[in-house]
Design a protein around this motif. Structure first.
Motif, PDB file in Angstrom:
ATOM      1  N   ALA A  47      -5.699 -10.255   4.410  1.00 41.77           N
ATOM      2  CA  ALA A  47      -6.190  -8.968   3.937  1.00 41.77           C
ATOM      3  C   ALA A  47      -6.453  -9.014   2.435  1.00 41.77           C
ATOM      4  O   ALA A  47      -5.834  -9.789   1.689  1.00 41.77           O
ATOM      5  CB  ALA A  47      -5.178  -7.869   4.251  1.00 41.77           C
ATOM      6  N   LEU A  48      -7.381  -8.185   1.986  1.00 42.75           N
ATOM      7  CA  LEU A  48      -7.699  -8.076   0.565  1.00 42.75           C
ATOM      8  C   LEU A  48      -6.651  -7.196  -0.105  1.00 42.75           C
ATOM      9  O   LEU A  48      -6.487  -6.021   0.232  1.00 42.75           O
ATOM     10  CB  LEU A  48      -9.093  -7.472   0.379  1.00 42.75           C
ATOM     11  N   ILE A  49      -5.934  -7.777  -1.060  1.00 39.61           N
ATOM     12  CA  ILE A  49      -4.866  -7.065  -1.759  1.00 39.61           C
ATOM     13  C   ILE A  49      -5.372  -6.674  -3.145  1.00 39.61           C
ATOM     14  O   ILE A  49      -5.687  -7.542  -3.975  1.00 39.61           O
ATOM     15  CB  ILE A  49      -3.592  -7.920  -1.887  1.00 39.61           C
ATOM     16  N   LYS A  50      -5.446  -5.381  -3.409  1.00 39.36           N
ATOM     17  CA  LYS A  50      -5.882  -4.900  -4.715  1.00 39.36           C
ATOM     18  C   LYS A  50      -4.757  -5.071  -5.744  1.00 39.36           C
ATOM     19  O   LYS A  50      -3.577  -5.070  -5.386  1.00 39.36           O
ATOM     20  CB  LYS A  50      -6.304  -3.438  -4.615  1.00 39.36           C
ATOM     21  N   CYS A  64       0.548  -3.674  10.229  1.00 42.46           N
ATOM     22  CA  CYS A  64       0.801  -4.037   8.839  1.00 42.46           C
ATOM     23  C   CYS A  64      -0.352  -4.909   8.351  1.00 42.46           C
ATOM     24  O   CYS A  64      -1.223  -5.312   9.126  1.00 42.46           O
ATOM     25  CB  CYS A  64       2.135  -4.761   8.680  1.00 42.46           C
ATOM     26  N   LEU A  65      -0.371  -5.187   7.070  1.00 40.48           N
ATOM     27  CA  LEU A  65      -1.457  -5.979   6.497  1.00 40.48           C
ATOM     28  C   LEU A  65      -1.440  -7.404   7.054  1.00 40.48           C
ATOM     29  O   LEU A  65      -0.384  -8.057   7.055  1.00 40.48           O
ATOM     30  CB  LEU A  65      -1.319  -6.032   4.972  1.00 40.48           C
ATOM     31  N   ASP A  89      -9.748   0.434   7.176  1.00 43.29           N
ATOM     32  CA  ASP A  89     -10.341  -0.500   8.132  1.00 43.29           C
ATOM     33  C   ASP A  89      -9.294  -1.392   8.796  1.00 43.29           C
ATOM     34  O   ASP A  89      -9.561  -2.004   9.829  1.00 43.29           O
ATOM     35  CB  ASP A  89     -11.395  -1.368   7.445  1.00 43.29           C
ATOM     36  N   VAL A  90      -8.109  -1.488   8.185  1.00 41.93           N
ATOM     37  CA  VAL A  90      -7.051  -2.333   8.748  1.00 41.93           C
ATOM     38  C   VAL A  90      -6.407  -1.601   9.913  1.00 41.93           C
ATOM     39  O   VAL A  90      -5.787  -0.546   9.753  1.00 41.93           O
ATOM     40  CB  VAL A  90      -5.987  -2.676   7.678  1.00 41.93           C
ATOM     41  N   LYS A  91      -6.557  -2.115  11.104  1.00 39.24           N
ATOM     42  CA  LYS A  91      -6.052  -1.471  12.316  1.00 39.24           C
ATOM     43  C   LYS A  91      -4.679  -1.973  12.735  1.00 39.24           C
ATOM     44  O   LYS A  91      -4.023  -1.381  13.576  1.00 39.24           O
ATOM     45  CB  LYS A  91      -7.038  -1.679  13.467  1.00 39.24           C
TER      46      LYS A  91
END
Length: 397
Positions: free
Chosen positions: A143-146, A138-139, A133-135
């Motif tokens: 952004a959600l970082i796992k 780069c992040l 989903d991240v277009k």
């Protein structure tokens, strides 16, 4: 090649610094170079899209970020950006690892002879494992970082940058002697992250992976590795190798043999390639010697009577086949060593079988030629020789 910014991730017309580092070994007598050019953040997608550029495209991108550039500096910045983009296209480069850290820098305002930097809380983020989903290129910061996308370097990175030929300051040498700081030559935050996130794909890990503090980053409970001690080089070939190998145990209970890169990689100079070529030519020369012996035996065999002829011709054919085998073996060894040199391998150059095969082949060839000549000499002494005399005609039965 890296994109750098300070503070929050730039957006829109804000500046991103593109840096190209070119490293050289000390023996090359060429200093490592770090070159930098600025572009706007909204041009990063164009920079990474993998499409070919024109020089005017690169110049327009440079001028949008730095409108005041002109003359020689503008040409140099344009050329640098163009070279960077060619690397992106050639190797299909994509964002791989992000490193986030707090840096404190120390340098005298009067001199750049010494610069000290301390990087704390070094966190590495896997940019390749992001959500589809991240277009963005780069992040983004929100952004959600796992959890499996991050790794924490267990040390503070203390870097000493010296300008000129000056040595290490005495105070820093004392800190190293007391064990307060530890030298890790050629340590790289980027390489650490790239190896840690792809440890299952790599045949070799960086040498600091064997340090106990890094074990969890690379997914191991205990660390032991292959080390190569007392490696000296003669024309690029290691002379001595000491093995100390064991199995690295994965935390999930599986076992896997993993190699660790040597702390001091093999020093591969251009003359090493020429030494390899000279060795190959010497092998070919030995094969030509055997072919000469073979041709002599087959030539005498063709002109000899009775069983001696077939024996000499057969010996010549066998020696000829041996010469062909030596040429094929020499070619194999030549390209194997080219592969080892190209990959900076510190071991695998020694050839134990080849010299023995060559010595046996030459000894057998020379012995066969001598034995055949000795056996055929009585036959030659009994041959009837015809002399031409005027007015006489002699028929030999």
């Amino acid at each position: 090649l890296r994109a750098r910014w300070y503070g929050k991730k730039p957006t829109g017309n804000e500046i991103v610094f593109l840096e190209l580092k070119t490293h050289h070994e000390k023996w090359v007598n060429t200093k490592s170079v770090k070159e930098r050019v600025s572009i706007q953040e909204n041009d990063m997608d164009t920079f990474l899209n993998g499409m070919s550029w024109k020089v005017d495209d690169a110049m327009s991108m440079v001028l949008r970020a730095t409108p005041t550039l002109e003359g020689t500096k503008l040409i140099e910045a344009t050329d640098l950006l163009n070279r960077m983009h060619k690397l992106v296209v050639k190797h299909q480069l994509k964002p791989c690892v992000r490193s986030v850290y707090l840096r404190a820098a120390f340098q005298s305002p009067k001199s750049n002879a010494l610069r000290l930097t301390i990087d704390r809380n070094v966190t590495l983020i896997d940019e390749t494992n992001r959500s589809p989903d991240v277009k963005s290129w780069c992040l983004p910061d929100d952004a959600l970082i796992k959890p499996d996308m991050t790794a924490q370097v267990p040390y503070v990175v203390f870097e000493v940058k010296l300008a000129g030929e000056g040595g290490m300051p005495n105070e820093l040498a004392r800190l190293e002697a007391e064990g307060i700081i530890q030298e890790k030559a050629k340590f790289s935050k980027f390489l650490t992250g790239a190896a840690a996130f792809n440890a299952h794909k790599l045949p070799t890990l960086p040498y600091w992976a064997e340090t106990a503090s890094f074990a969890s980053m690379f997914g191991f409970d205990e660390s032991s590795t292959e080390t190569y001690d007392s490696i000296s080089l003669e024309d690029g070939y290691p002379l001595k190798k000491t093995n100390d190998s064991s199995t690295l145990k994965k935390r999930k209970g599986t076992e896997k043999k993993v190699k660790i890169a040597p702390k001091t990689p093999a020093r591969v100079e251009p003359k090493s390639y020429f030494a390899n070529e000279r060795t190959f030519i010497q092998w070919i020369s030995a094969a030509l010697l055997l072919l000469t012996i073979s041709s002599v035996l087959m030539g005498y065999g063709s002109n000899s009577p009775g069983g001696t002829s077939s024996a000499m011709f057969g010996a010549g054919m066998k020696i000829c086949c041996g010469a062909v085998v030596i040429v094929l073996y020499a070619t194999f060894v030549y390209f194997r060593r080219i592969h080892l040199l190209s990959n900076g391998k510190p071991y695998g150059y020694v050839d134990f079988a080849g010299p023995v095969i060559l010595a046996v082949a030459v000894a057998v060839g020379v012995s066969a030629m001598l034995v055949t000549f000795v056996q055929s000499s009585p036959n030659r002494s009994r041959q009837q020789l015809l002399y031409q005399e005027a007015g006489k005609c002699v028929m030999q039965s």
